[in-house]
Design an enzyme around this catalytic site. Structure first.
Site, PDB file in Angstrom:
ATOM      1  N   GLN A 156       4.775  -6.338  10.003  1.00 25.92           N
ATOM      2  CA  GLN A 156       4.711  -5.716   8.674  1.00 25.92           C
ATOM      3  C   GLN A 156       5.403  -6.718   7.749  1.00 25.92           C
ATOM      4  OE1 GLN A 156       3.346  -3.178   6.925  1.00 25.92           O
ATOM      5  NE2 GLN A 156       4.446  -4.062   5.180  1.00 25.92           N
ATOM      6  N   GLY A 285       2.547   4.460   5.682  1.00 21.12           N
ATOM      7  CA  GLY A 285       1.297   5.191   5.858  1.00 21.12           C
ATOM      8  C   GLY A 285       0.197   4.192   6.176  1.00 21.12           C
ATOM      9  N   GLY A 286       0.166   3.152   5.384  1.00 18.48           N
ATOM     10  CA  GLY A 286      -0.843   2.123   5.610  1.00 18.48           C
ATOM     11  C   GLY A 286      -0.402   0.813   5.004  1.00 18.48           C
ATOM     12  N   GLU A 288      -2.334  -2.846   3.578  1.00 16.12           N
ATOM     13  CA  GLU A 288      -3.652  -3.358   3.215  1.00 16.12           C
ATOM     14  C   GLU A 288      -3.949  -4.759   3.740  1.00 16.12           C
ATOM     15  OE1 GLU A 288      -1.006  -2.746   1.301  1.00 16.12           O
ATOM     16  OE2 GLU A 288      -0.800  -4.172  -0.352  1.00 16.12           O
ATOM     17  N   ASN A 289      -3.582  -5.073   4.974  1.00 13.94           N
ATOM     18  CA  ASN A 289      -3.848  -6.410   5.488  1.00 13.94           C
ATOM     19  C   ASN A 289      -5.349  -6.695   5.384  1.00 13.94           C
ATOM     20  OD1 ASN A 289      -1.098  -6.863   6.148  1.00 13.94           O
ATOM     21  ND2 ASN A 289      -1.353  -5.475   7.885  1.00 13.94           N
ATOM     22  N   HIS A 312      -6.740   4.407  -0.502  1.00 17.07           N
ATOM     23  CA  HIS A 312      -5.668   3.588  -1.073  1.00 17.07           C
ATOM     24  C   HIS A 312      -5.689   2.165  -0.487  1.00 17.07           C
ATOM     25  CE1 HIS A 312      -1.595   2.951  -2.830  1.00 17.07           C
ATOM     26  NE2 HIS A 312      -1.506   2.107  -1.814  1.00 17.07           N
ATOM     27  N   GLU A 313      -5.687   2.069   0.829  1.00 19.12           N
ATOM     28  CA  GLU A 313      -5.631   0.732   1.437  1.00 19.12           C
ATOM     29  C   GLU A 313      -6.896  -0.061   1.123  1.00 19.12           C
ATOM     30  OE1 GLU A 313      -2.773   0.105   2.075  1.00 19.12           O
ATOM     31  OE2 GLU A 313      -1.992   2.102   2.471  1.00 19.12           O
ATOM     32  N   HIS A 316      -6.829  -1.619  -2.316  1.00 22.83           N
ATOM     33  CA  HIS A 316      -6.072  -2.881  -2.390  1.00 22.83           C
ATOM     34  C   HIS A 316      -6.978  -4.108  -2.197  1.00 22.83           C
ATOM     35  CE1 HIS A 316      -1.867  -1.946  -2.947  1.00 22.83           C
ATOM     36  NE2 HIS A 316      -1.826  -1.089  -1.937  1.00 22.83           N
ATOM     37  N   GLU A 335       0.505  -1.673  -6.862  1.00 27.16           N
ATOM     38  CA  GLU A 335       0.458  -0.277  -6.419  1.00 27.16           C
ATOM     39  C   GLU A 335      -0.028   0.702  -7.492  1.00 27.16           C
ATOM     40  OE1 GLU A 335       0.492   0.356  -3.422  1.00 27.16           O
ATOM     41  OE2 GLU A 335       1.470  -1.388  -2.536  1.00 27.16           O
ATOM     42  N   ASP A 390      12.861  -3.794  -0.579  1.00 29.50           N
ATOM     43  CA  ASP A 390      12.772  -2.534   0.177  1.00 29.50           C
ATOM     44  C   ASP A 390      13.731  -1.477  -0.375  1.00 29.50           C
ATOM     45  OD1 ASP A 390      10.939  -3.676   1.858  1.00 29.50           O
ATOM     46  OD2 ASP A 390      12.361  -4.072   3.490  1.00 29.50           O
ATOM     47  N   TYR A 398       4.046   3.161  -8.139  1.00 29.11           N
ATOM     48  CA  TYR A 398       2.822   3.857  -7.732  1.00 29.11           C
ATOM     49  C   TYR A 398       2.336   4.819  -8.811  1.00 29.11           C
ATOM     50  CZ  TYR A 398       3.407   2.283  -2.889  1.00 29.11           C
ATOM     51  OH  TYR A 398       3.511   1.520  -1.757  1.00 29.11           O
ATOM     52  N   LYS A 570       8.427   7.359   5.254  1.00 31.40           N
ATOM     53  CA  LYS A 570       8.263   8.400   4.245  1.00 31.40           C
ATOM     54  C   LYS A 570       8.367   9.802   4.856  1.00 31.40           C
ATOM     55  CE  LYS A 570       4.637  10.498   1.916  1.00 31.40           C
ATOM     56  NZ  LYS A 570       3.217  10.605   1.666  1.00 31.40           N
TER      57      LYS A 570
HETATM   58  N1  BES Z   1       1.338  -1.958   0.452  1.00 30.97           N
HETATM   59  C1  BES Z   1       1.811  -0.635   0.623  1.00 30.97           C
HETATM   60  C2  BES Z   1       2.976  -0.535   1.565  1.00 30.97           C
HETATM   61  C3  BES Z   1       4.185  -1.357   1.137  1.00 30.97           C
HETATM   62  C4  BES Z   1       4.586  -1.409  -0.185  1.00 30.97           C
HETATM   63  C5  BES Z   1       4.904  -2.045   2.088  1.00 30.97           C
HETATM   64  C6  BES Z   1       5.695  -2.177  -0.543  1.00 30.97           C
HETATM   65  C7  BES Z   1       6.001  -2.799   1.735  1.00 30.97           C
HETATM   66  C8  BES Z   1       6.406  -2.864   0.416  1.00 30.97           C
HETATM   67  C9  BES Z   1       0.702   0.295   1.066  1.00 30.97           C
HETATM   68  O1  BES Z   1      -0.527   0.016   0.464  1.00 30.97           O
HETATM   69  C10 BES Z   1       1.059   1.665   0.586  1.00 30.97           C
HETATM   70  O2  BES Z   1       1.231   1.814  -0.586  1.00 30.97           O
HETATM   71  N2  BES Z   1       1.152   2.628   1.477  1.00 30.97           N
HETATM   72  C11 BES Z   1       1.432   3.996   1.118  1.00 30.97           C
HETATM   73  C12 BES Z   1       0.112   4.705   0.974  1.00 30.97           C
HETATM   74  C13 BES Z   1       0.088   5.926   0.103  1.00 30.97           C
HETATM   75  C14 BES Z   1       0.574   5.680  -1.295  1.00 30.97           C
HETATM   76  C15 BES Z   1      -1.310   6.517   0.069  1.00 30.97           C
HETATM   77  C16 BES Z   1       2.295   4.573   2.220  1.00 30.97           C
HETATM   78  O3  BES Z   1       2.524   3.863   3.209  1.00 30.97           O
HETATM   79  O4  BES Z   1       2.735   5.693   2.124  1.00 30.97           O
HETATM   80 ZN    ZN Z   2      -0.391   0.435  -1.667  1.00 30.16          ZN
END
Ligand code: BES
Ligand code: ZN
Length: 622
Positions: A156, A285-286, A288-289, A312-313, A316, A335, A390, A398, A570
């Site tokens: 990650q 949750g996800g 976007e690789n 969402h992913e 991206h 985001e 972080d 978002y 989360k």
């Molecule tokens: N790219 C993000 C995850 C992320 C953001 C990792 C910042 C590290 C630093 C991913 O696309 C994301 O936003 N995931 C959300 C999805 C949700 C908003 C639908 C998640 O993991 O909850």
């Molecule tokens: Zn995202």
């Protein structure tokens, strides 16, 4: 030819041939990287590594092609906890060893790695090993997987963790192509954010190529006992056998999502779009690789109710992966746009009511965050300094970002805004931009065309002020109003009519229950609707959080098993935060955490530890 060339193949070629580093001089310095892109940048990475499960290490070499922009005779790379054994440079393929220095570790940034490159070298190669504690990797034993037979590992990299498994110019202002040769135990499959093997063979040696230039945080790898199930010729699920069929059913709408997004915002430029379903310890949750989004198994709920995560992913693939924030203080550019596009996809495929419910749930989460965050962290173009990105993670980039775009859409009209967005993705494809660039673009491409619709002052308020502007959209859902009316009747002893409720309505119901709800009413709800045993991870989360606040003891065993089996930040951190409020619960939470810890990702560990073992001087907010 420019990168906004509309024909897919032409674009791929054009963007591959263009120097990867084109515009970073124009953007402000990324304070989270030691790279000096104005001196020398890396345009291609070749990784030759072993994924070594015996040692929980990635080791081997990273070779880069260099582009010179200044006179510097050394290059600065980012690294964290890496052991560097040797550095080499080449002039036209002629390799020789060179000197390097690793600086003292900075608590958030890691160690600057300086390599002497003289004034002629056009390539460098670093031989290295990652640490078993690498912040960007998680290593799972066979017992920690569903299949129990083979180990599993995944990366990650976002935001600044690529440097913990590759020495790299770890700034999203850079774009580079990559290739890789990866060795691991025979029987295991390795996948990357690149062209992945789709066959049955598991020889333990794999080659990858990612011909499109991407920022370093999108370099990704995973290895495990993976099965593959194709949804259609473009989309497949990679997952452990136990969940591959369920995931293929859950995410069956993915091809339709791709089609609708292409219709709205232009061609999908990444070739395949596969989904890797990870073990439940995946901290997000996800992620976007590119070509291979990483997905938590906690959204495989059996009713397709949480698939906005896939929207969402996928979104991206335009916002974030095509147009990228140049530094982490502008995460909202990734985001906020993605949350907006996500909701448009959901609306186009599943109707306005569902999209509105999802928007309203996000809005409630944002309001809760605005309540707890200091003013500085409520600003979209956030002043991060060198704070760990972080630690500043919240709903602000978002949902506030999403509301900003919704506001613009409402001011200029949807058709006009759609045209603007489509052009934005074309104009900035394969580029990294900052808030200043975006603001100029908004002024010339939107405000100039619709001068009476939006003022510059208003845009500045959205981007640079805390909280929300007084005229910000306040998403409401009619379906939720009905839920609230039912709640009122139920609190007075009436029956709930829940037959038609979706997950969203349940979430709103639980989240908006009055905090003085009686123990009798908690028990009544649980008896009737079995909330403690809900297999929907989001509903269970909302219920368990309320159960902690209300000291509803019958949920205690389920809470323990939830915390032991899920590591998605989360879903678990808010529960630990709630538990930390009373001494008894805190003691209990610490003992559960000690048991759960080994199964958690380093990120979830550090967030949970900040909540359960706070050090007075550190920032404990997420
Ligand atoms: N790219 C993000 C995850 C992320 C953001 C990792 C910042 C590290 C630093 C991913 O696309 C994301 O936003 N995931 C959300 C999805 C949700 C908003 C639908 C998640 O993991 O909850
Ligand atoms: Zn995202």
């Amino acid at each position: 030819m420019s990168c906004s060339q509309p024909i897919k193949q032409a674009l791929l070629v054009a963007c591959t041939l263009l120097p990867a580093f084109t515009q970073a001089q124009a953007v402000s310095k990324d304070l989270h990287s030691y790279a000096q892109l104005d001196q020398v940048s890396t345009s291609h990475l070749h990784l030759a590594v072993t994924v070594d499960f015996q040692r929980s290490q990635v080791h081997g070499s990273a070779r880069y092609d260099l582009l010179r922009h200044g006179e510097a005779t050394e290059i600065h790379l980012d690294s964290r906890e890496l052991s560097i054994s040797k550095a080499e440079i080449a002039v036209k393929g002629d390799w020789q060893e060179t000197t390097f220095q690793l600086a003292e570790a900075h608590p958030a940034l890691g160690q600057k790695l300086t390599v002497q490159i003289g004034d002629k070298a056009d390539q460098i190669r670093i031989h290295y090993a990652s640490a078993p504690s690498a912040s960007g990797l998680q290593w799972l034993t066979p017992e920690q997987t569903a299949g129990k037979k083979q180990p599993f590992m995944f990366s990650q990299s976002q935001a600044i963790h690529a440097r913990s498994w590759i020495p790299i110019q770890d700034t999203p202002a850079l774009r580079l192509t990559y290739s890789a040769e990866v060795t691991t135990m025979p029987g295991l499959l390795v996948v990357m954010s690149a062209d992945n093997p789709l066959g049955d063979e598991r020889p333990g040696r794999y080659q990858f190529s990612m011909p499109q230039a991407i920022p370093p945080y999108l370099i990704a790898i995973a290895a495990g006992d993976l099965a593959i199930k194709e949804i259609n010729p473009q989309v497949a699920i990679f997952a452990e056998q136990y969940i591959v069929d369920a995931a293929a059913w859950e995410f069956a709408d993915t091809p339709r999502m791709i089609a609708i997004t292409e219709q709205m915002y232009g061609a999908y430029l990444w070739d395949r779009y596969d989904l890797l379903v990870l073990p439940p310890s995946f901290p997000f949750g996800g992620m976007e690789n590119p070509r291979l989004s990483f997905i938590t198994p906690t959204v495989v709920s059996g009713d397709r109710s949480l698939i906005n995560l896939i929207a969402h992913e996928l979104a991206h693939s335009w916002s974030g992966n095509l147009v990228t924030n140049a530094s982490w203080r502008d995460l909202w550019i990734n985001e906020g746009f993605t949350s907006y596009v996500e909701n448009r996809i959901m609306e186009a495929l599943f109707g306005e009511q569902r999209a509105q419910m999802e928007l309203a749930l996000g809005y409630d989460d944002l309001l809760a965050d605005l309540q707890r965050l200091p003013e500085g962290d409520q600003i979209m173009h956030i002043e991060l300094g060198q704070r760990d990105p972080d630690d500043a993670f919240s709903q602000v980039p978002y949902v506030k970002g999403q509301l900003f775009l919704l506001y613009l859409e409402q001011q200029v009209g949807r058709d006009n805004f759609d045209k603007f967005l489509r052009q934005y993705f074309a104009d900035f494809a394969f580029k990294s931009i900052d808030t200043a660039t975006l603001k100029e673009y908004l002024q010339s491409q939107l405000l100039a065309k619709y001068p009476s619709a939006v003022t510059v002052a208003k845009i500045n308020e959205w981007l640079h002020q805390p909280g929300l502007p007084a005229d910000a959209p306040q998403p409401r859902s009619d379906a939720f109003v009905k839920v609230e009316q039912q709640t009122q009747r139920w609190l007075k002893g009436g029956q709930l009519q829940t037959a038609s409720w979706t997950t969203h309505e349940w979430l709103h119901f639980i989240n908006s229950l009055p905090l003085d709800i009686s123990a009798v009413n908690m028990a009544r709800l649980d008896r009737e609707f079995n909330l403690t045993d809900s297999q929907n991870s989001e509903i269970a989360h909302a219920w368990l959080k309320l159960a902690i606040t209300k000291k509803y003891e019958p949920a205690r065993d389920r809470l323990r098993s939830y915390l032991l089996n899920i590591g998605r930040n989360k879903l678990v951190s808010p529960l630990y935060r709630e538990l930390a409020r009373t001494p008894d619960n805190l003691a209990w939470a610490r003992s559960v955490y000690q048991q759960a810890k080994a199964g958690y990702h380093p990120l979830t560990q550090s967030v949970a530890e900040a909540l359960l073992y706070p050090v007075p001087s550190t920032n404990e907010d997420y």
